[in-house]
Design an enzyme around this catalytic site. Sequence first.
Site, PDB file in Angstrom:
ATOM      1  N   GLU A  81      29.521  20.890  26.494  1.00 35.03           N
ATOM      2  CA  GLU A  81      29.516  22.325  26.087  1.00 35.03           C
ATOM      3  C   GLU A  81      28.042  22.726  26.310  1.00 35.03           C
ATOM      4  OE1 GLU A  81      31.802  24.154  26.154  1.00 35.03           O
ATOM      5  OE2 GLU A  81      33.591  22.678  26.133  1.00 35.03           O
ATOM      6  N   TYR A 128      31.016  31.073  20.996  1.00 32.38           N
ATOM      7  CA  TYR A 128      31.756  30.407  22.208  1.00 32.38           C
ATOM      8  C   TYR A 128      31.731  28.832  22.090  1.00 32.38           C
ATOM      9  CZ  TYR A 128      32.955  27.247  25.992  1.00 32.38           C
ATOM     10  OH  TYR A 128      33.628  26.341  26.600  1.00 32.38           O
ATOM     11  N   ASP A 160      35.632  32.550  26.376  1.00 31.07           N
ATOM     12  CA  ASP A 160      34.392  32.492  27.282  1.00 31.07           C
ATOM     13  C   ASP A 160      34.686  33.439  28.548  1.00 31.07           C
ATOM     14  OD1 ASP A 160      36.398  31.286  29.014  1.00 31.07           O
ATOM     15  OD2 ASP A 160      35.064  30.027  29.962  1.00 31.07           O
ATOM     16  N   CYS A 220      41.765  32.177  38.853  1.00 30.61           N
ATOM     17  CA  CYS A 220      41.680  33.619  38.476  1.00 30.61           C
ATOM     18  C   CYS A 220      39.948  33.613  38.607  1.00 30.61           C
ATOM     19  CB  CYS A 220      42.288  33.878  37.255  1.00 30.61           C
ATOM     20  SG  CYS A 220      42.067  35.793  36.972  1.00 30.61           S
ATOM     21  N   CYS A 252      45.576  34.509  43.787  1.00 32.67           N
ATOM     22  CA  CYS A 252      46.806  35.086  43.358  1.00 32.67           C
ATOM     23  C   CYS A 252      47.961  34.539  43.485  1.00 32.67           C
ATOM     24  CB  CYS A 252      46.825  36.438  43.187  1.00 32.67           C
ATOM     25  SG  CYS A 252      45.324  37.464  42.566  1.00 32.67           S
ATOM     26  N   CYS A 274      48.909  31.421  41.378  1.00 33.27           N
ATOM     27  CA  CYS A 274      48.835  31.834  39.821  1.00 33.27           C
ATOM     28  C   CYS A 274      50.049  31.903  39.193  1.00 33.27           C
ATOM     29  CB  CYS A 274      47.933  33.289  39.709  1.00 33.27           C
ATOM     30  SG  CYS A 274      47.798  33.645  37.933  1.00 33.27           S
ATOM     31  N   CYS A 321      51.113  39.843  35.856  1.00 30.70           N
ATOM     32  CA  CYS A 321      49.590  40.369  36.070  1.00 30.70           C
ATOM     33  C   CYS A 321      49.367  41.808  36.374  1.00 30.70           C
ATOM     34  CB  CYS A 321      48.568  39.564  36.992  1.00 30.70           C
ATOM     35  SG  CYS A 321      47.078  40.065  37.046  1.00 30.70           S
TER      36      CYS A 321
END
Length: 288
Positions: A35, A118, A136, A191, A198, A201, A207
């Site tokens: 992280e 975060y 995030d 995305c 798309c 997705c 969406c």
Amino acid sequence: MSDLHEPVLAWYDEHARELPWRSTAAGPWSVMVSEFMLQQTPVARVLPVHEQWLRRWPTPAALAAETAGEAVRAWGRLGYPRRALRLHAAATTIVERHGGQVPASYDDLRALPGIGDYTAAAIATFAHGRRHVVLDTNVRRVLARVATGEEFPAAGVTKGERTLAAELLPEDEPTAATWSVAVMELGALVCTAANPRCPACPLADLCAWRAAGHPAYDGPPRRAQAWAGTDRQCRGRLLAVLRDTEGEVTAARLDAAWSEELQRARCLAGLVEDGLVVRTPRGTYALP
DNA sequence: GAGCCGTGGTA
DNA sequence: TTACCAAGGCT
């Protein structure tokens, strides 16, 4: 909006990348190191450095036993080297105050250097299976498009954004954790900021941005990060000399790394101020 | 809250 | 080539 869960979870089950810090064998420390490294740095560049770090410092105690300078050196060219300093400091605090174990509570994590909202939520969630809103840049972009119908989120996290993310978080703790990593992965792989895929997705039919015909972003222009000739470039050059040299470096070596004298002096002072560089009694410079 | 803090890949 | 930007944090 809870009808988003099933498609996203199913997509993640099928398309998730196998990453070292997601392995069942990976412990909380592996997640924490990842992280820190992933803050503003792409996965591809993190992978080799993460592996080296975990092999060299398999526990927080192992890292804490080293000098901060070794952490900075091993950080290599990941960028933002203050992260290495903060990770080293966080490891030290974990040894001193948490028995050498990466904390599981958000508040304990949030109190460590280099860990903001975060990262605290991410470690609590991905390393310990806790239920937190993980917000995030990927998640923010997905929510902006799917729920708000805009191409990009606002510059800073808004209250409405956080509320929406909290409403979307599954009640069940393990499902919430999987959901959080799944939405992030969707933002990272499908995305995306530029050229989203798309057609691939799982949320395409739900969406709002797509339904509106993919309207272009019309918010305030995001200012490009200047680079050439900036202090950031200068600092990078100076620190690179220190990283690539064992022991001390003469002032002349640093002079050769950046020609503009005033800027060089300012940046070197800044590096010392930040704790990334120390000046020796002999007038040479070294990593801390 | 805006500005600052590295680096390298991609279009 | 220039511009964008990649799992943020701190002041």
